[in-house]
Enzyme design. Sequence first.
Site, PDB file in Angstrom:
ATOM      1  N   GLU A 247       0.824  -1.205   0.000  1.00  0.00           N
ATOM      2  CA  GLU A 247       0.000   0.000   0.000  1.00  0.00           C
ATOM      3  C   GLU A 247       0.863   1.261   0.000  1.00  0.00           C
ATOM      4  O   GLU A 247       0.511   2.263  -0.629  1.00  0.00           O
ATOM      5  CB  GLU A 247      -0.931  -0.008   1.205  1.00  0.00           C
ATOM      6  CG  GLU A 247      -2.030  -1.047   1.156  1.00  0.00           C
ATOM      7  CD  GLU A 247      -1.541  -2.456   1.489  1.00  0.00           C
ATOM      8  OE1 GLU A 247      -2.295  -3.408   1.277  1.00  0.00           O
ATOM      9  OE2 GLU A 247      -0.390  -2.591   1.950  1.00  0.00           O
TER      10      GLU A 247
ATOM     11  N   ASN B 264       2.241  -7.995  -6.376  1.00  0.00           N
ATOM     12  CA  ASN B 264       2.161  -7.035  -7.471  1.00  0.00           C
ATOM     13  C   ASN B 264       3.224  -7.312  -8.539  1.00  0.00           C
ATOM     14  O   ASN B 264       4.419  -7.160  -8.286  1.00  0.00           O
ATOM     15  CB  ASN B 264       2.323  -5.619  -6.909  1.00  0.00           C
ATOM     16  CG  ASN B 264       2.205  -4.560  -7.971  1.00  0.00           C
ATOM     17  OD1 ASN B 264       1.710  -4.807  -9.059  1.00  0.00           O
ATOM     18  ND2 ASN B 264       2.657  -3.365  -7.641  1.00  0.00           N
TER      19      ASN B 264
ATOM     20  N   GLU C 152       5.524  -3.951 -10.871  1.00  0.00           N
ATOM     21  CA  GLU C 152       6.842  -3.335 -10.685  1.00  0.00           C
ATOM     22  C   GLU C 152       7.880  -3.906 -11.644  1.00  0.00           C
ATOM     23  O   GLU C 152       8.548  -3.152 -12.367  1.00  0.00           O
ATOM     24  CB  GLU C 152       7.277  -3.470  -9.227  1.00  0.00           C
ATOM     25  CG  GLU C 152       6.405  -2.650  -8.285  1.00  0.00           C
ATOM     26  CD  GLU C 152       6.803  -2.839  -6.838  1.00  0.00           C
ATOM     27  OE1 GLU C 152       7.911  -3.358  -6.603  1.00  0.00           O
ATOM     28  OE2 GLU C 152       6.018  -2.484  -5.957  1.00  0.00           O
TER      29      GLU C 152
END
Length: 795
Positions: A67, A352, A355
């Site tokens: 986050e 994620n 990236e």
Amino acid sequence: MKTNGIYLLYRLLQAFGWPAVIFYFLSRGLRDRAYFRSLPERLGFLPHTFKQTAPGAIWLHAVSVGEVLSSVELLRQLRERLPRTPIFVSTSTLAGRSMAGQKLGGLADGVFYAPMDMVFAVRRVLRTLQPSVVVVAETEIWPNLFREVKRIGCGLLLVNGRISDRAAPRYLRHAWFFRHVLVWPDAILVQSEAIRQRFLGAGAPPERVRVAGNLKYDFQPREAATDSPVRSLIARLSPPHVWIAASTMPPAQAGDPDEDDVVVEAFRDLVRSRPGLLLLLAPRRPERFDEAARKLERAGIRFLRRSELGPGDALELPGVLLLDSIGELSGLFGLADVVFMGGTLASRGGHNILEPAFFGRPVVIGPHMENFREIAEEFRAAGACAEIAEGAALAEAVDRLLADPAEAARLGGRARVCAEAQRGAAARTAAEVHQLYDRVFPGFRHSTPALLLLAPLARIWRAGARWRAGRDLARRQRLVVPVISVGNLSMGGTGKTPCVLFLAGKLKEAGHHPGILTRGYGGHAPQPLAVAPAGTAPVEQTGDEAQIFLRSGLAAVGIGPERVATGKLLHERFGVDALILDDGFQHLRLDRQLDVVLIDALDPLGGGGVFPLGRLREPLEALRRAGVIVITRTAQGRALPAIEQCLRRYNPRAPIFHARVAPECWVERSSGQTFGPRDLPCARPTAFCGLGNPQTFWHTLRNLSLDPVERLEFGDHHTYRPGELRRMAQTFRVAGADAVLTTEKDSINLCEGGVHLLAPLPLYWLRIRMEMDREAEFLRAVEQALGPAVRSSRS
């Protein structure tokens, strides 16, 4: 159940759950002492440097590492939109706190551990930060936090909202509870339409749930710095291939693999044919770093720990660099030939993959991407990732990409295109935050003891104020000379003296013969005084503020508590054709043509109540008497559009202007020599003041790049006596000061010979002036009020 019943149930469960909370923190703290150090902030005790003197901050909560990283671009855009607004970021995890400290320098004014969702802790943080808007990232739904934020009138946004596949059934099953919590946010900005439907199923109001996109797409790839120890190591080793295993996780349930074991086994297979392979292994959780090191040691694999990496250290290949650090991984993806994303073989919902995709690197994932379903579906449809069904296939997938650089480049290129195509969520979210920031202004929630003790006294004060107002209005008198009142609603300084001088100067420039009526606070004149422009009178008779009016030479000054009699005296002796009534908003006995009411941007609501509960002399409803409203100290104030909207609730008609105090020059007290605001002949000044709001003086000094080695504050209108000045001089000398700075009012309040008592340190006081936005419009409003009355008085 009604909302109050739901919250009562929630708080009862919290009360019964305290033993479990204590046990949890004890167990975590025994494993990592940092948890014990985080406890004060988790209970709401923030560093004293976080204390805000005015409402208008933004508080962003980002629970952990992911986050925090996804919020970086949002924070950058908020900083561009609202450069003067303090922004504070809270996290819940140790790793998140460490990451925020590394990544948010220059973007956040402070980083802290979020308070537990206990009312006392949340209120303590809200009183410290005084936020206008609270922004909560992803799915941190805290009932007490949400409710307390809205109870004081703050804006509340849930951004980058998501409900994972695993969590969705729980939210749907407990919608009877969540609908009472999700009603509080002003808006819920979610990542996709599918997630929007999940929030609606959990009970969120449909009109408040909107799709804004995924903040993770706005990640700005930044390679590791050229002096990075990891980059330097790779340059020294010059390996033919670099593989990164990112954010590896332990099993989540029976049958899950341990991803560190899978990576270690795949590495052993790969090095049989690729003896120059370098692996960067980055476990997701810091508590797994030591366990990963033990696994590598048991497997007989050569490795270095990042935490022990020295400037000249080397590693024999094949080998592993164990990345046991926080915050470095995202900058190293550009150095990889292949990336395996952890959390996708164990049932963890994935991590994620954007990236490494932004760096154009091929990414290998397992079957579990439930927490990033939309991203994974887009990448699969575009052929932008390599997917394996089980850990046993990892070595083959990595080897295939290392063996075919062209295919790896095509895969990485498609990944970059997918990632860049969905940008824009940060801009949309920042716009929503900005709009809400301009629309809401927080109130002031008093503590329960204050309400119990002071609210009854405040009601008595209000009743007394109404009685005085009725009495004075019944006895109101009109002078033959028109009167402009300059006053305020709150106790303490709002900039009335600079405003009176500003108005007197402008009236004089326009050809008027103005006079100033002032009570002469602190003076002891036996009868009303009327002093010509640039005249003199003892400060003991006039008080400090009247002395400032006299020394300005702009107008004749009338001093005395009976303003009607003093006004007549000024008109008879000096033929003034307009009177400025200083601090006159509550002096209703004297009729006036215009009430100019000043509102301090640093404290527009006067502490949230009538004295003694707050600092208001009378309720905010009294603003309806104002003909013109001036928001002062706007250079320091924040959320000005929101303040205006708040004031409009009490007076929808009066024009509102913005004003600020600007430094004009420094005056050396003994010689009268003047210096430019930034041209003081000293290197280590010290400072003191006695003002209604001392923060204004300190803020001015900061803006002039002056950092006093010692600061002393005193009460408003403080009179400095000899013994006190001697002690101050000693304090200043011990601090190594070479000059003393103060305000004009404090310079006036020095006892006779006060300058010599501070010697050999020179004393400089600051001359200031008021600057007004839309000055011509303001002066037209004044002239329109004066017009008929001035012509009548002159005839």
